[in-house]
Design a protein around this motif. Structure first.
Motif, PDB file in Angstrom:
ATOM      1  N   MET A 183       0.940  -1.180  -0.038  1.00  0.00           N
ATOM      2  CA  MET A 183      -0.032  -0.034  -0.012  1.00  0.00           C
ATOM      3  C   MET A 183       0.934   1.181   0.077  1.00  0.00           C
ATOM      4  O   MET A 183       0.595   2.204  -0.782  1.00  0.00           O
ATOM      5  CB  MET A 183      -0.959   0.016   1.123  1.00  0.00           C
ATOM      6  N   LEU A 184       1.958   1.152   0.960  1.00  0.00           N
ATOM      7  CA  LEU A 184       2.974   2.555   0.810  1.00  0.00           C
ATOM      8  C   LEU A 184       3.443   2.766  -0.478  1.00  0.00           C
ATOM      9  O   LEU A 184       3.909   3.723  -0.882  1.00  0.00           O
ATOM     10  CB  LEU A 184       3.789   2.418   1.945  1.00  0.00           C
ATOM     11  N   GLN A 185       4.190   1.560  -1.056  1.00  0.00           N
ATOM     12  CA  GLN A 185       4.585   1.790  -2.379  1.00  0.00           C
ATOM     13  C   GLN A 185       3.867   2.296  -3.278  1.00  0.00           C
ATOM     14  O   GLN A 185       4.018   2.988  -4.386  1.00  0.00           O
ATOM     15  CB  GLN A 185       5.072   0.332  -2.840  1.00  0.00           C
ATOM     16  N   LYS A 186       2.431   1.544  -3.518  1.00  0.00           N
ATOM     17  CA  LYS A 186       1.499   2.162  -4.332  1.00  0.00           C
ATOM     18  C   LYS A 186       1.272   3.657  -4.288  1.00  0.00           C
ATOM     19  O   LYS A 186       0.824   4.023  -5.073  1.00  0.00           O
ATOM     20  CB  LYS A 186       0.179   1.174  -4.459  1.00  0.00           C
ATOM     21  N   GLY A 187       1.279   3.989  -2.850  1.00  0.00           N
ATOM     22  CA  GLY A 187       0.902   5.510  -2.715  1.00  0.00           C
ATOM     23  C   GLY A 187       2.086   6.312  -3.083  1.00  0.00           C
ATOM     24  O   GLY A 187       1.962   7.570  -2.980  1.00  0.00           O
ATOM     25  N   GLY A 188       3.164   5.838  -3.745  1.00  0.00           N
ATOM     26  CA  GLY A 188       4.249   6.684  -4.044  1.00  0.00           C
ATOM     27  C   GLY A 188       5.401   6.962  -3.371  1.00  0.00           C
ATOM     28  O   GLY A 188       6.349   7.791  -3.636  1.00  0.00           O
ATOM     29  N   HIS A 189       5.552   5.954  -2.189  1.00  0.00           N
ATOM     30  CA  HIS A 189       6.812   6.025  -1.361  1.00  0.00           C
ATOM     31  C   HIS A 189       7.579   5.090  -1.782  1.00  0.00           C
ATOM     32  O   HIS A 189       7.535   4.049  -2.548  1.00  0.00           O
ATOM     33  CB  HIS A 189       6.431   5.994  -0.096  1.00  0.00           C
ATOM     34  N   ASP A 190       9.062   5.054  -1.457  1.00  0.00           N
ATOM     35  CA  ASP A 190      10.236   4.266  -1.836  1.00  0.00           C
ATOM     36  C   ASP A 190      10.418   3.399  -0.626  1.00  0.00           C
ATOM     37  O   ASP A 190      10.679   3.588   0.450  1.00  0.00           O
ATOM     38  CB  ASP A 190      11.338   5.196  -1.935  1.00  0.00           C
ATOM     39  N   VAL A 191       9.968   2.088  -1.050  1.00  0.00           N
ATOM     40  CA  VAL A 191       9.693   1.151   0.099  1.00  0.00           C
ATOM     41  C   VAL A 191      10.469   0.027   0.021  1.00  0.00           C
ATOM     42  O   VAL A 191      10.694  -0.485  -1.396  1.00  0.00           O
ATOM     43  CB  VAL A 191       7.915   0.598   0.325  1.00  0.00           C
ATOM     44  N   THR A 192      11.149  -0.515   0.837  1.00  0.00           N
ATOM     45  CA  THR A 192      12.031  -1.687   0.973  1.00  0.00           C
ATOM     46  C   THR A 192      11.546  -2.624   1.864  1.00  0.00           C
ATOM     47  O   THR A 192      11.114  -2.367   3.100  1.00  0.00           O
ATOM     48  CB  THR A 192      13.603  -1.332   1.046  1.00  0.00           C
ATOM     49  N   LEU A 193      11.377  -3.789   1.427  1.00  0.00           N
ATOM     50  CA  LEU A 193      10.820  -4.859   2.262  1.00  0.00           C
ATOM     51  C   LEU A 193      12.049  -5.776   2.915  1.00  0.00           C
ATOM     52  O   LEU A 193      13.277  -6.100   2.157  1.00  0.00           O
ATOM     53  CB  LEU A 193       9.978  -6.134   1.511  1.00  0.00           C
ATOM     54  N   MET A 194      12.093  -5.998   4.201  1.00  0.00           N
ATOM     55  CA  MET A 194      12.910  -6.849   4.867  1.00  0.00           C
ATOM     56  C   MET A 194      12.748  -7.980   5.413  1.00  0.00           C
ATOM     57  O   MET A 194      11.745  -8.035   6.134  1.00  0.00           O
ATOM     58  CB  MET A 194      13.718  -5.916   5.921  1.00  0.00           C
ATOM     59  N   ASP A 195      13.109  -9.198   5.163  1.00  0.00           N
ATOM     60  CA  ASP A 195      12.793 -10.754   5.584  1.00  0.00           C
ATOM     61  C   ASP A 195      13.902 -11.430   5.576  1.00  0.00           C
ATOM     62  O   ASP A 195      14.692 -11.319   4.936  1.00  0.00           O
ATOM     63  CB  ASP A 195      11.504 -11.071   5.013  1.00  0.00           C
ATOM     64  N   TYR A 196      13.377 -12.571   6.438  1.00  0.00           N
ATOM     65  CA  TYR A 196      14.624 -13.734   6.339  1.00  0.00           C
ATOM     66  C   TYR A 196      14.192 -15.049   5.750  1.00  0.00           C
ATOM     67  O   TYR A 196      14.864 -15.968   5.357  1.00  0.00           O
ATOM     68  CB  TYR A 196      14.918 -14.291   7.644  1.00  0.00           C
ATOM     69  N   TRP A 197      12.797 -14.978   5.162  1.00  0.00           N
ATOM     70  CA  TRP A 197      12.286 -16.156   4.273  1.00  0.00           C
ATOM     71  C   TRP A 197      12.750 -16.067   2.828  1.00  0.00           C
ATOM     72  O   TRP A 197      12.296 -15.288   2.099  1.00  0.00           O
ATOM     73  CB  TRP A 197      10.723 -16.211   4.556  1.00  0.00           C
ATOM     74  N   ASP A 198      13.448 -16.956   2.724  1.00  0.00           N
ATOM     75  CA  ASP A 198      14.271 -17.275   1.412  1.00  0.00           C
ATOM     76  C   ASP A 198      13.272 -17.321   0.198  1.00  0.00           C
ATOM     77  O   ASP A 198      13.252 -16.554  -0.801  1.00  0.00           O
ATOM     78  CB  ASP A 198      15.215 -18.431   1.372  1.00  0.00           C
ATOM     79  N   GLU A 199      12.217 -18.069   0.301  1.00  0.00           N
ATOM     80  CA  GLU A 199      11.295 -18.220  -0.681  1.00  0.00           C
ATOM     81  C   GLU A 199      10.370 -16.981  -0.896  1.00  0.00           C
ATOM     82  O   GLU A 199       9.795 -16.687  -2.077  1.00  0.00           O
ATOM     83  CB  GLU A 199      10.270 -19.439  -0.249  1.00  0.00           C
ATOM     84  N   GLN A 200       9.945 -16.433   0.214  1.00  0.00           N
ATOM     85  CA  GLN A 200       9.402 -14.965   0.117  1.00  0.00           C
ATOM     86  C   GLN A 200      10.209 -13.996  -0.678  1.00  0.00           C
ATOM     87  O   GLN A 200       9.735 -13.196  -1.659  1.00  0.00           O
ATOM     88  CB  GLN A 200       8.863 -14.518   1.440  1.00  0.00           C
ATOM     89  N   ILE A 201      11.550 -14.090  -0.400  1.00  0.00           N
ATOM     90  CA  ILE A 201      12.322 -13.054  -1.175  1.00  0.00           C
ATOM     91  C   ILE A 201      12.556 -13.301  -2.387  1.00  0.00           C
ATOM     92  O   ILE A 201      12.632 -12.408  -3.522  1.00  0.00           O
ATOM     93  CB  ILE A 201      13.697 -12.960  -0.160  1.00  0.00           C
ATOM     94  N   GLN A 202      12.800 -14.566  -2.924  1.00  0.00           N
ATOM     95  CA  GLN A 202      12.912 -15.070  -4.162  1.00  0.00           C
ATOM     96  C   GLN A 202      11.784 -14.714  -5.074  1.00  0.00           C
ATOM     97  O   GLN A 202      11.992 -14.317  -6.426  1.00  0.00           O
ATOM     98  CB  GLN A 202      13.466 -16.379  -4.290  1.00  0.00           C
ATOM     99  N   THR A 203      10.619 -15.200  -4.568  1.00  0.00           N
ATOM    100  CA  THR A 203       9.327 -15.079  -5.313  1.00  0.00           C
ATOM    101  C   THR A 203       8.966 -13.793  -5.674  1.00  0.00           C
ATOM    102  O   THR A 203       8.765 -13.128  -6.714  1.00  0.00           O
ATOM    103  CB  THR A 203       8.211 -15.843  -4.562  1.00  0.00           C
TER     104      THR A 203
END
Length: 307
Positions: free
Chosen positions: A18-38
């Motif tokens: 929602m924040l990225q769609k709203g025009g902001h510069d968003v970076t996701l952080m996580d440790y789940w390899d499958e989530q990151i790769q997908t």
């Protein structure tokens, strides 16, 4: 605004979307390899109240990110908060605000070990989210997201973040008493989430039982006793009504604790019913429901071989 989402599961990814769609510069952080790769290969797909879209959005493990951010939204599980704060320390500047929207109790004290109080913004949300598959989430409801600064000097920055949330469709609200709101939300999680996980029921199924309504009131009484120790006044009947009203619109939704148990992940029970049980017992106040619920959830984790 340059924003990081620390913990990109169901709710974190949905907010990032929602924040990225709203025009902001968003970076996701996580440790789940499958989530990151997908998400890297196919983008992030979100179903927001029936509208399905896919966007491209950066995602990586915290240690690999070298940028700094204006705001970091914390969406880890409660037990992962300290680990995430250590992992993102190199991305924080003297002005970075951390907005904590975690379930559970006691998080402000943990965050204050890593950043100045003036940079801490606490909050709650009643958005409901689910992770349908790696890179695919759904977001249901209409919010709100209530936040308040931990230090009065940070009010103007908090109001700016409220506006960002409003502009991005996340229904930001400035809270005049986020401490109360946090306890009220903990009551919701300590009843709906824990009972749903134990009884393997969605919200509609859970609240179709007359036994549930009796249990909810007893659990809320124990939360109110613990809240009083913490200087917060919870009216039991009002909180029970609030929980019943919240349940009406959730229908077939399975709360996050049920999702965790179903996917053989540790739950946040120690930061909800477990915290209440300990606070009450430390002050010679009986809390049999919260103590038993905590034991049952941990027993279920052990039976399922959660690691």
């Amino acid at each position: 605004m340059k924003i990081a989402i620390a913990g990109s599961g169901a709710l974190g990814s949905s907010f990032g979307f929602m924040l990225q769609k709203g025009g902001h510069d968003v970076t996701l952080m996580d440790y789940w390899d499958e989530q990151i790769q997908t998400i890297r290969e196919h983008g992030l797909t979100a179903n927001v109240n029936g509208v399905i879209e896919t966007i491209r959005i950066p995602i990586d493990k915290p240690e690999n990110i070298q940028d700094s951010f204006d705001v970091v939204f914390m969406f880890t599980k409660s037990m992962g908060l300290r680990h995430m704060l250590k992992a993102i320390a190199h991305t924080l500047t003297v002005d970075t605000k951390i907005v904590c929207l975690l379930n559970g109790l006691g998080h402000a004290k943990t965050i204050a070990e890593y950043i100045p109080t003036k940079n801490i913004i606490m909050g709650t949300t009643v958005w409901t989210a689910g992770l349908d598959a790696p890179g695919k989430v759904h977001l249901m409801g209409h919010g709100p997201v209530e936040i308040q600064e931990s230090d009065p000097s940070g009010k103007s920055e908090t109001l700016a973040i409220v506006k960002v949330l409003q502009d991005c469709g996340l229904n930001g609200v400035y809270s005049e008493d986020v401490h109360f709101t946090t306890w009220r939300k903990a009551c919701v999680n300590g009843t709906m989430n824990s009972l749903s996980a134990i009884l393997d029921a969605n919200i509609e199924e859970l609240f179709s039982s007359t036994q549930t309504h009796a249990m909810v009131k007893e659990i809320v009484k124990e939360f109110a006793a613990a809240a009083e120790i913490d200087g917060v006044d919870l009216n039991v009947d009002e909180i029970v009504d609030y929980i019943n009203q919240a349940s009406v619109n959730l229908g077939s939704h399975y709360p996050s604790m049920h999702q965790d148990i179903s996917n053989r992940r540790f739950t946040e029970i120690d930061f909800l019913n477990g915290t209440v049980a300990k606070m009450c017992e430390d002050n010679n106040i009986p809390a049999p429901y919260c103590r038993l619920i905590t034991q049952l959830i941990h027993a279920k984790e052990e039976i399922l071989g959660v690691k």
